[in-house]
Design a protein around this motif. Sequence first.
Motif, PDB file in Angstrom:
ATOM      1  N   ILE A 139      -7.508  -9.848  -4.246  1.00  0.00           N
ATOM      2  CA  ILE A 139      -7.185  -8.474  -4.008  1.00  0.00           C
ATOM      3  C   ILE A 139      -8.321  -7.604  -4.839  1.00  0.00           C
ATOM      4  CG2 ILE A 139      -5.693  -6.746  -5.044  1.00  0.00           C
ATOM      5  CD1 ILE A 139      -3.210  -8.597  -3.952  1.00  0.00           C
ATOM      6  N   LEU A 140      -8.632  -8.392  -6.028  1.00  0.00           N
ATOM      7  CA  LEU A 140      -9.597  -7.587  -7.004  1.00  0.00           C
ATOM      8  C   LEU A 140     -10.790  -7.559  -6.235  1.00  0.00           C
ATOM      9  CD1 LEU A 140      -8.731  -9.199 -10.289  1.00  0.00           C
ATOM     10  CD2 LEU A 140      -8.346  -6.712  -9.657  1.00  0.00           C
ATOM     11  N   GLU A 141     -11.262  -8.655  -5.327  1.00  0.00           N
ATOM     12  CA  GLU A 141     -12.514  -8.939  -4.730  1.00  0.00           C
ATOM     13  C   GLU A 141     -12.528  -7.746  -3.447  1.00  0.00           C
ATOM     14  OE1 GLU A 141     -15.479  -9.829  -4.940  1.00  0.00           O
ATOM     15  OE2 GLU A 141     -16.102  -9.463  -2.951  1.00  0.00           O
ATOM     16  N   ALA A 142     -11.203  -7.361  -3.024  1.00  0.00           N
ATOM     17  CA  ALA A 142     -10.877  -6.625  -1.673  1.00  0.00           C
ATOM     18  C   ALA A 142     -11.292  -5.133  -2.361  1.00  0.00           C
ATOM     19  CB  ALA A 142      -9.744  -6.607  -0.924  1.00  0.00           C
ATOM     20  N   ASP A 143     -10.833  -4.937  -3.483  1.00  0.00           N
ATOM     21  CA  ASP A 143     -11.061  -3.621  -4.129  1.00  0.00           C
ATOM     22  C   ASP A 143     -12.486  -3.311  -4.274  1.00  0.00           C
ATOM     23  OD1 ASP A 143      -9.527  -1.303  -5.850  1.00  0.00           O
ATOM     24  OD2 ASP A 143     -11.278  -2.302  -7.029  1.00  0.00           O
ATOM     25  N   ARG A 144     -13.135  -4.375  -5.056  1.00  0.00           N
ATOM     26  CA  ARG A 144     -14.599  -4.312  -5.151  1.00  0.00           C
ATOM     27  C   ARG A 144     -15.375  -3.839  -3.826  1.00  0.00           C
ATOM     28  NH1 ARG A 144     -13.848  -8.235  -9.353  1.00  0.00           N
ATOM     29  NH2 ARG A 144     -14.023  -9.895  -7.764  1.00  0.00           N
ATOM     30  N   TRP A 145     -15.307  -4.624  -2.814  1.00  0.00           N
ATOM     31  CA  TRP A 145     -15.803  -4.733  -1.790  1.00  0.00           C
ATOM     32  C   TRP A 145     -15.506  -3.282  -0.984  1.00  0.00           C
ATOM     33  CZ3 TRP A 145     -13.858  -3.357   3.165  1.00  0.00           C
ATOM     34  CH2 TRP A 145     -14.775  -3.379   4.358  1.00  0.00           C
ATOM     35  N   ALA A 146     -14.337  -2.826  -0.993  1.00  0.00           N
ATOM     36  CA  ALA A 146     -14.208  -1.492  -0.639  1.00  0.00           C
ATOM     37  C   ALA A 146     -14.708  -0.397  -1.084  1.00  0.00           C
ATOM     38  CB  ALA A 146     -12.431  -1.237  -0.361  1.00  0.00           C
ATOM     39  N   ARG A 147     -14.892  -0.561  -2.538  1.00  0.00           N
ATOM     40  CA  ARG A 147     -15.527   0.595  -3.454  1.00  0.00           C
ATOM     41  C   ARG A 147     -17.024   0.657  -2.936  1.00  0.00           C
ATOM     42  NH1 ARG A 147     -11.804   2.346  -7.178  1.00  0.00           N
ATOM     43  NH2 ARG A 147     -10.127   1.122  -7.132  1.00  0.00           N
ATOM     44  N   ALA A 189      -1.504  -4.393  -4.785  1.00  0.00           N
ATOM     45  CA  ALA A 189      -1.173  -5.774  -5.144  1.00  0.00           C
ATOM     46  C   ALA A 189       0.352  -6.236  -4.997  1.00  0.00           C
ATOM     47  CB  ALA A 189      -1.846  -5.965  -6.461  1.00  0.00           C
ATOM     48  N   GLY A 190       0.849  -5.287  -4.342  1.00  0.00           N
ATOM     49  CA  GLY A 190       2.468  -5.475  -4.157  1.00  0.00           C
ATOM     50  C   GLY A 190       3.004  -7.077  -3.732  1.00  0.00           C
ATOM     51  N   CYS A 191       2.246  -7.671  -2.945  1.00  0.00           N
ATOM     52  CA  CYS A 191       2.256  -8.891  -2.502  1.00  0.00           C
ATOM     53  C   CYS A 191       2.152 -10.031  -3.592  1.00  0.00           C
ATOM     54  CB  CYS A 191       1.442  -9.430  -1.300  1.00  0.00           C
ATOM     55  SG  CYS A 191      -0.183  -9.096  -1.338  1.00  0.00           S
ATOM     56  N   VAL A 192       1.235  -9.492  -4.589  1.00  0.00           N
ATOM     57  CA  VAL A 192       1.064 -10.433  -5.888  1.00  0.00           C
ATOM     58  C   VAL A 192       2.269 -10.117  -6.962  1.00  0.00           C
ATOM     59  CG1 VAL A 192      -0.519 -10.977  -7.702  1.00  0.00           C
ATOM     60  CG2 VAL A 192      -1.247 -10.951  -5.321  1.00  0.00           C
ATOM     61  N   VAL A 193       2.403  -8.866  -7.068  1.00  0.00           N
ATOM     62  CA  VAL A 193       3.237  -8.161  -8.100  1.00  0.00           C
ATOM     63  C   VAL A 193       4.705  -8.731  -7.928  1.00  0.00           C
ATOM     64  CG1 VAL A 193       4.283  -6.159  -9.184  1.00  0.00           C
ATOM     65  CG2 VAL A 193       1.627  -6.427  -8.876  1.00  0.00           C
ATOM     66  N   ILE A 232      -7.372 -10.706   4.501  1.00  0.00           N
ATOM     67  CA  ILE A 232      -6.802 -11.983   3.974  1.00  0.00           C
ATOM     68  C   ILE A 232      -5.448 -11.836   3.743  1.00  0.00           C
ATOM     69  CG2 ILE A 232      -7.122 -13.422   2.160  1.00  0.00           C
ATOM     70  CD1 ILE A 232      -9.590 -12.612   1.327  1.00  0.00           C
ATOM     71  N   ASP A 233      -4.736 -12.762   4.558  1.00  0.00           N
ATOM     72  CA  ASP A 233      -3.166 -12.938   4.513  1.00  0.00           C
ATOM     73  C   ASP A 233      -2.828 -13.570   3.206  1.00  0.00           C
ATOM     74  OD1 ASP A 233      -2.731 -11.414   6.807  1.00  0.00           O
ATOM     75  OD2 ASP A 233      -3.215 -13.071   8.316  1.00  0.00           O
ATOM     76  N   GLN A 234      -1.788 -12.955   2.836  1.00  0.00           N
ATOM     77  CA  GLN A 234      -1.060 -13.878   1.490  1.00  0.00           C
ATOM     78  C   GLN A 234      -2.252 -14.072   0.553  1.00  0.00           C
ATOM     79  OE1 GLN A 234       0.652 -17.014   3.444  1.00  0.00           O
ATOM     80  NE2 GLN A 234       2.691 -16.040   3.044  1.00  0.00           N
ATOM     81  N   PRO A 235      -2.981 -12.754  -0.016  1.00  0.00           N
ATOM     82  CA  PRO A 235      -3.963 -13.023  -0.936  1.00  0.00           C
ATOM     83  C   PRO A 235      -3.473 -13.222  -2.431  1.00  0.00           C
ATOM     84  CG  PRO A 235      -3.340 -10.622  -0.548  1.00  0.00           C
ATOM     85  CD  PRO A 235      -2.462 -11.372   0.327  1.00  0.00           C
ATOM     86  N   SER A 236      -4.588 -13.921  -3.092  1.00  0.00           N
ATOM     87  CA  SER A 236      -4.283 -14.129  -4.361  1.00  0.00           C
ATOM     88  C   SER A 236      -4.770 -12.750  -5.079  1.00  0.00           C
ATOM     89  CB  SER A 236      -5.137 -15.338  -4.860  1.00  0.00           C
ATOM     90  OG  SER A 236      -6.580 -14.800  -4.785  1.00  0.00           O
ATOM     91  N   LEU A 237      -4.578 -12.802  -6.711  1.00  0.00           N
ATOM     92  CA  LEU A 237      -5.038 -11.620  -7.159  1.00  0.00           C
ATOM     93  C   LEU A 237      -6.459 -11.673  -7.107  1.00  0.00           C
ATOM     94  CD1 LEU A 237      -4.355  -9.328  -9.192  1.00  0.00           C
ATOM     95  CD2 LEU A 237      -4.256 -10.770 -11.166  1.00  0.00           C
ATOM     96  N   GLU A 238      -7.085 -12.541  -7.298  1.00  0.00           N
ATOM     97  CA  GLU A 238      -8.494 -12.605  -6.930  1.00  0.00           C
ATOM     98  C   GLU A 238      -9.299 -11.863  -5.873  1.00  0.00           C
ATOM     99  OE1 GLU A 238     -12.078 -12.182  -8.169  1.00  0.00           O
ATOM    100  OE2 GLU A 238     -10.665 -12.670  -9.936  1.00  0.00           O
ATOM    101  N   GLY A 281      -1.493  -7.968   3.628  1.00  0.00           N
ATOM    102  CA  GLY A 281      -2.584  -8.711   2.976  1.00  0.00           C
ATOM    103  C   GLY A 281      -3.470  -7.923   2.147  1.00  0.00           C
ATOM    104  N   THR A 282      -4.829  -7.956   2.413  1.00  0.00           N
ATOM    105  CA  THR A 282      -5.722  -7.244   1.632  1.00  0.00           C
ATOM    106  C   THR A 282      -5.872  -5.709   1.784  1.00  0.00           C
ATOM    107  OG1 THR A 282      -7.336  -8.236   2.641  1.00  0.00           O
ATOM    108  CG2 THR A 282      -6.924  -8.836   0.380  1.00  0.00           C
ATOM    109  N   MET A 283      -5.348  -5.270   3.006  1.00  0.00           N
ATOM    110  CA  MET A 283      -5.813  -4.067   3.695  1.00  0.00           C
ATOM    111  C   MET A 283      -5.136  -2.873   2.804  1.00  0.00           C
ATOM    112  SD  MET A 283      -7.520  -2.694   5.776  1.00  0.00           S
ATOM    113  CE  MET A 283      -7.822  -3.436   7.574  1.00  0.00           C
ATOM    114  N   PRO A 284      -3.970  -3.061   2.295  1.00  0.00           N
ATOM    115  CA  PRO A 284      -3.506  -1.601   1.249  1.00  0.00           C
ATOM    116  C   PRO A 284      -4.685  -1.623   0.184  1.00  0.00           C
ATOM    117  CG  PRO A 284      -1.628  -3.130   2.159  1.00  0.00           C
ATOM    118  CD  PRO A 284      -2.770  -3.813   2.439  1.00  0.00           C
TER     119      PRO A 284
END
Length: 352
Positions: free
Chosen positions: A330-338, A93-97, A322-328, A281-284
């Motif tokens: 990122i959390l969704e990408a994390d859930r999806w990836a798991r 979440a570097g791009c949000v943090v 997703i480029d320039q993602p929101s925190l939500e 974006g959300t890839m990391p």
Amino acid sequence: MTLFAAQICQFRPEIVAIAQAEKLPALKEAIAELDPQPILLAGAEGVETVAAYGDASVVVTGIVGCAGLLPTIAAIKAGKDLALANKETLIAAGCVVNPLLKHHRVRILPADSEHSAIFQCLQGVPPGGLRKIILTASGGAFRDRPVEELAQVTIADALKHPNWSMGRKITIDSATLMNKGLEVIEAHFLFGLDYDQIQIVIHPQSIIHSLVEVQDTSVLAQMGWPDMRLPLLYALSYPDRLPTPWKSLDLVQCATLTFREPDHRKYPCMQLAYAAGRAGGTMPAVLNAANEVAVDLFLTERIPFLGIPEVIERTCERHRVIDQPSLEDILEADRWARHTAHTVLTPLSSVF
Ligand code: MG
């Protein structure tokens, strides 16, 4: 649990949270004699409350994995400086943090040994003076094994780190070199360099903890025995230098410091991390979550060692960034990836 209870009795904190809420009754019981009793909280919310609690000026975030993200954000919003030992937060979440840090005027003091080294080398380097970062890597448990043998290695083999004593997840990450790949992304967000300006070098002795090259080609290194106490101390004492009774570095005893290029055939996770970092974006976040799942699958004997990069690669391939993602996002990408990382497993497990 016994260790946690002992730590509470020794340090007598005002407030304590335990992430696994089901273990709260046993913890209460274990510290029943303590007087006064700390405030006891449980679950993810409890951890966030502790991260933002009271008048602490610095919060050390040492939770392993993406679980550290929301507590870290809670600490930032409460205006607390961070001693960051939880690299996954910045990677996912570097791009949000980073914008949040600016907004709340708080700073990150890196407690990861390599990033502490870079941070220490940068003291006195003016803005714009940094040209390149060189991250050193021990090479992990398999640095002296030929790539052909990696298909057969066991969990016990992978957990034998040559230089550092660390938790299980990070020790496996060291064996795959994903730890270094994640640190490349961490360095990108901490120090603002492009991925082309961040290089990995294998340095088996782990005496040089990382280096920076400045614009005039001068290279600065930070050295010391491999001991996590030092980066943690500097994160907490910065900008001061506290005297310690620790053993001085002895260059004659070190005798030889060697360096070599990492073998990409042996360590495919490194390239996966660079690719995810560049995709942005959300890839990391996806890379990080897939890695957490893959390491867990390996540690529970559901995939072989070489299944780790396969799970990560297949998961990343399926992700739409997703480029320039929101925190939500990122959390969704994390859930999806798991979830996805578990489903790409079937063809793998049928192979073994
Ligand atoms: Mg490190």
